[in-house]
Every structure is written in C-alpha cells, then in structure tokens.
Design a protein around this motif. Sequence first.
Motif, PDB file in Angstrom:
ATOM      1  N   THR A 152     -53.479 -10.224 -17.195  1.00  0.00           N
ATOM      2  CA  THR A 152     -54.344 -10.330 -16.017  1.00  0.00           C
ATOM      3  C   THR A 152     -53.672 -11.295 -15.049  1.00  0.00           C
ATOM      4  N   PRO A 153     -52.896 -10.798 -14.095  1.00  0.00           N
ATOM      5  CA  PRO A 153     -52.076 -11.680 -13.261  1.00  0.00           C
ATOM      6  C   PRO A 153     -52.885 -12.696 -12.456  1.00  0.00           C
ATOM      7  N   GLY A 154     -52.264 -13.836 -12.255  1.00  0.00           N
ATOM      8  CA  GLY A 154     -52.842 -14.900 -11.446  1.00  0.00           C
ATOM      9  C   GLY A 154     -51.900 -16.080 -11.424  1.00  0.00           C
ATOM     10  N   HIS A 155     -52.214 -17.061 -10.610  1.00  0.00           N
ATOM     11  CA  HIS A 155     -51.465 -18.306 -10.617  1.00  0.00           C
ATOM     12  C   HIS A 155     -51.706 -19.016 -11.952  1.00  0.00           C
ATOM     13  N   VAL A 156     -50.726 -19.816 -12.381  1.00  0.00           N
ATOM     14  CA  VAL A 156     -50.859 -20.539 -13.640  1.00  0.00           C
ATOM     15  C   VAL A 156     -50.602 -22.025 -13.377  1.00  0.00           C
ATOM     16  N   LEU A 157     -51.584 -22.852 -13.722  1.00  0.00           N
ATOM     17  CA  LEU A 157     -51.490 -24.296 -13.576  1.00  0.00           C
ATOM     18  C   LEU A 157     -51.695 -24.949 -14.936  1.00  0.00           C
ATOM     19  N   VAL A 158     -50.974 -26.024 -15.168  1.00  0.00           N
ATOM     20  CA  VAL A 158     -51.157 -26.830 -16.375  1.00  0.00           C
ATOM     21  C   VAL A 158     -51.331 -28.268 -15.912  1.00  0.00           C
ATOM     22  N   ALA A 159     -52.400 -28.913 -16.363  1.00  0.00           N
ATOM     23  CA  ALA A 159     -52.670 -30.284 -15.927  1.00  0.00           C
ATOM     24  C   ALA A 159     -53.269 -31.057 -17.085  1.00  0.00           C
ATOM     25  N   GLY A 160     -52.965 -32.357 -17.125  1.00  0.00           N
ATOM     26  CA  GLY A 160     -53.571 -33.160 -18.182  1.00  0.00           C
ATOM     27  C   GLY A 160     -52.763 -34.398 -18.504  1.00  0.00           C
ATOM     28  N   ASP A 161     -53.141 -34.998 -19.611  1.00  0.00           N
ATOM     29  CA  ASP A 161     -52.475 -36.167 -20.167  1.00  0.00           C
ATOM     30  C   ASP A 161     -51.508 -35.657 -21.228  1.00  0.00           C
ATOM     31  N   PHE A 162     -50.207 -35.616 -20.881  1.00  0.00           N
ATOM     32  CA  PHE A 162     -49.197 -35.022 -21.760  1.00  0.00           C
ATOM     33  C   PHE A 162     -48.583 -36.046 -22.713  1.00  0.00           C
ATOM     34  N   ASP A 163     -48.850 -37.329 -22.490  1.00  0.00           N
ATOM     35  CA  ASP A 163     -48.323 -38.401 -23.341  1.00  0.00           C
ATOM     36  C   ASP A 163     -46.819 -38.308 -23.556  1.00  0.00           C
ATOM     37  N   ALA A 164     -46.102 -37.971 -22.508  1.00  0.00           N
ATOM     38  CA  ALA A 164     -44.641 -37.896 -22.559  1.00  0.00           C
ATOM     39  C   ALA A 164     -44.104 -38.087 -21.156  1.00  0.00           C
ATOM     40  N   GLU A 165     -42.939 -38.717 -21.066  1.00  0.00           N
ATOM     41  CA  GLU A 165     -42.321 -38.954 -19.766  1.00  0.00           C
ATOM     42  C   GLU A 165     -41.465 -37.768 -19.343  1.00  0.00           C
ATOM     43  N   PRO A 166     -41.046 -37.718 -18.067  1.00  0.00           N
ATOM     44  CA  PRO A 166     -40.325 -36.535 -17.576  1.00  0.00           C
ATOM     45  C   PRO A 166     -39.050 -36.190 -18.321  1.00  0.00           C
ATOM     46  N   ASP A 167     -38.398 -37.171 -18.969  1.00  0.00           N
ATOM     47  CA  ASP A 167     -37.162 -36.850 -19.686  1.00  0.00           C
ATOM     48  C   ASP A 167     -37.396 -36.447 -21.137  1.00  0.00           C
ATOM     49  N   ALA A 168     -38.645 -36.386 -21.579  1.00  0.00           N
ATOM     50  CA  ALA A 168     -38.951 -35.941 -22.941  1.00  0.00           C
ATOM     51  C   ALA A 168     -38.730 -34.435 -23.072  1.00  0.00           C
ATOM     52  N   ASP A 169     -38.420 -33.990 -24.276  1.00  0.00           N
ATOM     53  CA  ASP A 169     -38.176 -32.561 -24.507  1.00  0.00           C
ATOM     54  C   ASP A 169     -39.342 -31.699 -24.034  1.00  0.00           C
ATOM     55  N   SER A 170     -40.572 -32.120 -24.337  1.00  0.00           N
ATOM     56  CA  SER A 170     -41.732 -31.289 -24.009  1.00  0.00           C
ATOM     57  C   SER A 170     -41.883 -31.110 -22.504  1.00  0.00           C
ATOM     58  N   ILE A 171     -41.639 -32.169 -21.724  1.00  0.00           N
ATOM     59  CA  ILE A 171     -41.768 -32.064 -20.269  1.00  0.00           C
ATOM     60  C   ILE A 171     -40.578 -31.305 -19.687  1.00  0.00           C
ATOM     61  N   ARG A 172     -39.402 -31.541 -20.209  1.00  0.00           N
ATOM     62  CA  ARG A 172     -38.238 -30.790 -19.749  1.00  0.00           C
ATOM     63  C   ARG A 172     -38.396 -29.305 -20.042  1.00  0.00           C
ATOM     64  N   PHE A 173     -39.075 -28.982 -21.121  1.00  0.00           N
ATOM     65  CA  PHE A 173     -39.390 -27.573 -21.404  1.00  0.00           C
ATOM     66  C   PHE A 173     -40.282 -27.005 -20.308  1.00  0.00           C
ATOM     67  N   TRP A 174     -41.362 -27.705 -19.978  1.00  0.00           N
ATOM     68  CA  TRP A 174     -42.287 -27.201 -18.963  1.00  0.00           C
ATOM     69  C   TRP A 174     -41.580 -26.986 -17.624  1.00  0.00           C
ATOM     70  N   THR A 175     -40.628 -27.857 -17.299  1.00  0.00           N
ATOM     71  CA  THR A 175     -39.995 -27.786 -15.978  1.00  0.00           C
ATOM     72  C   THR A 175     -38.681 -27.000 -15.973  1.00  0.00           C
ATOM     73  N   GLY A 176     -38.440 -26.218 -17.017  1.00  0.00           N
ATOM     74  CA  GLY A 176     -37.327 -25.281 -17.023  1.00  0.00           C
ATOM     75  C   GLY A 176     -35.988 -25.862 -17.400  1.00  0.00           C
ATOM     76  N   LYS A 177     -35.968 -27.049 -17.969  1.00  0.00           N
ATOM     77  CA  LYS A 177     -34.702 -27.718 -18.281  1.00  0.00           C
ATOM     78  C   LYS A 177     -34.386 -27.759 -19.773  1.00  0.00           C
ATOM     79  N   HIS A 178     -35.244 -27.160 -20.586  1.00  0.00           N
ATOM     80  CA  HIS A 178     -35.043 -27.250 -22.034  1.00  0.00           C
ATOM     81  C   HIS A 178     -35.656 -26.011 -22.681  1.00  0.00           C
ATOM     82  N   VAL A 179     -35.019 -25.535 -23.724  1.00  0.00           N
ATOM     83  CA  VAL A 179     -35.486 -24.358 -24.459  1.00  0.00           C
ATOM     84  C   VAL A 179     -36.054 -24.813 -25.795  1.00  0.00           C
ATOM     85  N   ILE A 180     -37.204 -24.274 -26.162  1.00  0.00           N
ATOM     86  CA  ILE A 180     -37.814 -24.565 -27.460  1.00  0.00           C
ATOM     87  C   ILE A 180     -38.096 -23.247 -28.163  1.00  0.00           C
ATOM     88  N   ASP A 181     -37.606 -23.097 -29.374  1.00  0.00           N
ATOM     89  CA  ASP A 181     -37.821 -21.882 -30.170  1.00  0.00           C
ATOM     90  C   ASP A 181     -37.433 -20.626 -29.397  1.00  0.00           C
TER      91      ASP A 181
END
Length: 275
Positions: A152-181
């Motif tokens: 069901t197409p639409g815009h996709v937003l993710v917001a919240g308390d991620f408990d990680a800084e921008p250079d963490a793997d999880s944030i780098r994944f969200w921003t297209g700089k890291h691959v997970i699985d």
Amino acid sequence: MNAVTVATLNVWNTSGDWPARRTVLRRELSGLAPDLITLQETVVTTDYDQVRDILPPDYHVVHQRARHPNGQGVSTASRWPIGRVEEVDLQLTPRSGDFPCTALITEILAPPPIGRIWLANHFPDWQLDHEAERRTQAVTTARILSALAAETPGHVLVAGDFDAEPDADSIRFWTGKHVIDDVSVCYRDAWASTHPTDPGHTFVPDNPNSADWDWPFRRIDYILVRCGAHGGPTLVIEDCRQILHQPHNTASDHYGLAAVLRPPAARDTAQGSGN
C-alpha cells in the motif's frame, strides 16, 4: 494541507518533578501543535493515560499494547485518521529482558497533497552494549515498512528514541551507509539534512533533568524520511529543530525534535533524478 509537522519526544514517564513537567508538556505541545507525534516512555495503565493527559483532545492516539509491567511503552498521536496499525515485537534476544522495545507502525491517512504516511515509532534497546540488538531491530523494522509500503504505497517516516549516535551501525543502516543481513535502505536524517554542521545533541548532561551525567551517547533521537526512486526523500525536509530544550521549557531527560515536511515540487523531483 501543503506540509506536515512531525515531532518526537521521550517523555521520561512520570519521573522527576512530574507535576511541574506535566504543566510544561501540556503548554508546549499544545503550542507546537504537531500534526504527528511519536512519544516514548509514556505511561498507560487501567487508571491513567499519560498521553491523553498532556495532549489536546483532538488527536487520534494509538498505544503500544505490550508494555512494561509499570505501564511504560510508546504512543503515537495524529491529527488525521489512523488506518492500519502494526506493532512489531523487537524483543529479539534474551538481553532485551522486559524492556518494551518495539516499532509501533501506524498508517496515517493524511489529506492530499500529502496522502498516506507509514509512520514507525521506533524504540529499540537502550543499553550501551546492545548495538547488536539495535542492528537487528533496525533491519526488522525496515523490512516490515518496506513490505507495507510495497503493498500500500505511501511516504515512510521513522521517528523516535533510537539510543544510538549517527556513526552507530544501526543509524548508518537507516541512512544508507551500512548493510545488515544483506538488506539496505536509505532514509534521510531530518536533523543532519538541515543542520549539517550542528551535532544536535538530544541527551546531554546539562539538561536539568539528566540523571546520567556521563552517558556517552548524545544525539539519540531522530526523524527519518525514506528516500524515493528519484534519489531524495519523498517529502522535502524544510526544517528540523529541537523542542523542549530551553531552560524555561525542558520537560524531560531528552530534548525533542520537530520537522516540517512537504511534498516535493516537480522541480525537486527532476533535480533528484540523476547522479
């Protein structure tokens, strides 16, 4: 409606001087009047709904069901009707314990020209040494969002308390700089897009409500907008600012964020279509 204001805040349950904080939260959130808001560490019990207590009554509200035994969890509020709701269980390893980590995904039925928004209130593990969990939780949420938006197409937003800084793997994944699985996605970080040289710390020792004076993570709260085929975010990030971060209105151990997003004009899409 040519723009949408999205806010996020960890409200710190009812800790600290709750009567004073409650007064500030009610005043500031009413004045800010975001269209969408993701809240973390909200308290909802059979006797008390903290979100209804601090927000104006005209919001549609969805609460996480699988909450901590003390009632803590996440909640999402929208000025527009809410359609489908998906609660993603992010307790993916035993180390999460009884912490109510989740992604509460809501289908926001926004009016044209914005249209449907898939909004994920993302709340992964908080522990300093749980970046392994946050990596797995990020890719789990991203996979589900991708499937929902494909169906069901639409815009996709993710917001919240991620408990990680921008250079963490999880944030780098969200921003297209890291691959997970073997999975990769690309979301635009609203703060970094509008303040490329400002660290934007949201969890700091000089916050009067801070109880963790030497907490090593500083920018841990985010608003992310998924990028489209044209190469940029499907909603243009016009502004992103900190909220409830001044001496007169600090009401949590976190500072919040608010972003103003608008549909791209034809020029924006054309400019983003190449390399």
